[in-house]
Scaffold this active site. Structure first.
Site, PDB file in Angstrom:
ATOM      1  N   GLU A 160       5.404   4.373   3.620  1.00  7.24           N
ATOM      2  CA  GLU A 160       4.407   5.683   4.471  1.00  7.24           C
ATOM      3  C   GLU A 160       5.932   7.158   4.212  1.00  7.24           C
ATOM      4  OE1 GLU A 160       2.392   9.238   5.404  1.00  7.24           O
ATOM      5  OE2 GLU A 160       1.467   7.294   4.410  1.00  7.24           O
ATOM      6  N   ASP A 174     -11.572  10.006  -3.097  1.00  6.14           N
ATOM      7  CA  ASP A 174     -12.849  10.120  -3.164  1.00  6.14           C
ATOM      8  C   ASP A 174     -12.869  11.802  -4.330  1.00  6.14           C
ATOM      9  OD1 ASP A 174     -10.569  10.707  -1.068  1.00  6.14           O
ATOM     10  OD2 ASP A 174     -11.916  13.060  -0.636  1.00  6.14           O
ATOM     11  N   GLU A 188       0.955  -1.035   0.044  1.00  4.69           N
ATOM     12  CA  GLU A 188      -0.081   0.395   0.099  1.00  4.69           C
ATOM     13  C   GLU A 188       0.434   1.773   0.147  1.00  4.69           C
ATOM     14  OE1 GLU A 188      -3.745   2.370   2.672  1.00  4.69           O
ATOM     15  OE2 GLU A 188      -2.376   0.197   3.177  1.00  4.69           O
ATOM     16  N   ASP A 203      -2.819  12.151  -1.728  1.00  5.64           N
ATOM     17  CA  ASP A 203      -3.459  13.517  -1.992  1.00  5.64           C
ATOM     18  C   ASP A 203      -3.244  14.179  -3.665  1.00  5.64           C
ATOM     19  OD1 ASP A 203      -2.988  16.560  -2.090  1.00  5.64           O
ATOM     20  OD2 ASP A 203      -1.374  16.340  -0.337  1.00  5.64           O
ATOM     21  N   THR A 233     -10.457   2.585   4.723  1.00  3.55           N
ATOM     22  CA  THR A 233      -9.987   3.239   5.284  1.00  3.55           C
ATOM     23  C   THR A 233      -9.979   4.440   5.964  1.00  3.55           C
ATOM     24  OG1 THR A 233      -9.202   4.855   3.285  1.00  3.55           O
ATOM     25  CG2 THR A 233      -8.146   2.749   3.133  1.00  3.55           C
ATOM     26  N   ASP A 234      -9.752   5.152   7.064  1.00  5.20           N
ATOM     27  CA  ASP A 234      -9.748   5.586   8.496  1.00  5.20           C
ATOM     28  C   ASP A 234     -10.829   6.681   6.971  1.00  5.20           C
ATOM     29  OD1 ASP A 234      -9.341   4.407  10.052  1.00  5.20           O
ATOM     30  OD2 ASP A 234      -7.290   5.885  10.200  1.00  5.20           O
ATOM     31  N   TYR A 235      -9.754   7.420   5.797  1.00  6.65           N
ATOM     32  CA  TYR A 235     -10.691   8.125   5.164  1.00  6.65           C
ATOM     33  C   TYR A 235     -12.068   8.298   4.617  1.00  6.65           C
ATOM     34  CZ  TYR A 235      -7.590  12.208   5.446  1.00  6.65           C
ATOM     35  OH  TYR A 235      -6.089  12.934   5.708  1.00  6.65           O
ATOM     36  N   LYS A 253      -4.280  21.872  -7.466  1.00  8.77           N
ATOM     37  CA  LYS A 253      -3.658  22.533  -8.412  1.00  8.77           C
ATOM     38  C   LYS A 253      -2.356  22.377  -9.456  1.00  8.77           C
ATOM     39  CE  LYS A 253      -2.490  25.951  -4.590  1.00  8.77           C
ATOM     40  NZ  LYS A 253      -1.557  26.886  -3.546  1.00  8.77           N
TER      41      LYS A 253
END
Length: 202
Positions: free
Chosen positions: A59, A143, A34, A107, A181-183, A111
């Site tokens: 990570e 998302d 991941e 992320d 996931t948490d999100y 922009k």
């Protein structure tokens, strides 16, 4: 969803045998990676469910990775490891090919001038292609609708094979073992659609 900075996180991670420090690692043939593991909620649950599979979380930041480490210790996981590093260096981390890559809620770098930082930008996709087994698959969850469309465009640009795509993962018929996931848990409670792409390079 931000964690308060933990000044001891890096030291604790480097002291743990669950954190890889010497590269390239001699990873197993069935390794699942991941990228952008965060707190490790999804990956530690999968590792608990499948003790015969090796799970590695990449990570960039120590504070969320330390949360993942604590989860893994609490669950007594022996098939879970952490790499503190950047996806740009992915090809230097492994001796053997990866079976599956998860890109989870990366992320979006909204922009326009930052588009090359997106983890589904073509340069990153080529890195994944280099480390992925010839029969391997990449799973992408987000998302962010803009990032979803950007990913589709980039995959087409490099002639990758999209196995499946949907703008509503939680209500589709695609057979996949999807652990939140948490999100994802947060967005699910808000009834926010989750975009998903399964792709390969064959």
């Amino acid at each position: 969803m931000r964690l308060r900075f933990n000044k001891n996180a890096e030291t604790s991670l480097m002291a743990s045998p669950m954190t890889f420090k010497d590269f390239p690692i001699d990873n197993k043939k069935n390794t699942i990676l991941e990228i952008g593991m965060g707190r490790g909620t999804m990956l530690t649950k999968l590792a608990l469910m499948h003790p015969d599979i090796e799970y590695i979380g990449l990570e960039k930041y120590s504070t969320p990775a330390y949360s993942a480490l604590k989860k893994a210790i609490d669950l007594n996981l022996e098939n879970f490891h952490i790499i503190i590093g950047d996806a740009i260096n992915l090809s230097t981390y492994f001796k053997n090919k990866i079976k599956t890559i998860w890109l989870t809620f990366s992320d979006p770098w909204p922009k326009k001038r930052h588009y090359k930082r997106r983890l589904v930008y073509r340069d990153f996709l080529k890195i994944y292609q280099n480390v992925l087994d010839k029969d391997g698959v990449v799973y992408f969850k987000t998302d962010n609708d803009m990032l979803y469309q950007f990913a589709i465009d980039e995959l087409k640009e490099i002639n990758a094979k999209i196995i499946y795509q949907t703008s509503d993962l939680h209500h589709c018929n695609f057979k996949i073992e999807n652990v939140f996931t948490d999100y994802e848990e947060k967005f699910n409670k808000l009834n926010k659609n989750i975009n998903f792409i399964a792709f390969t390079f064959n």
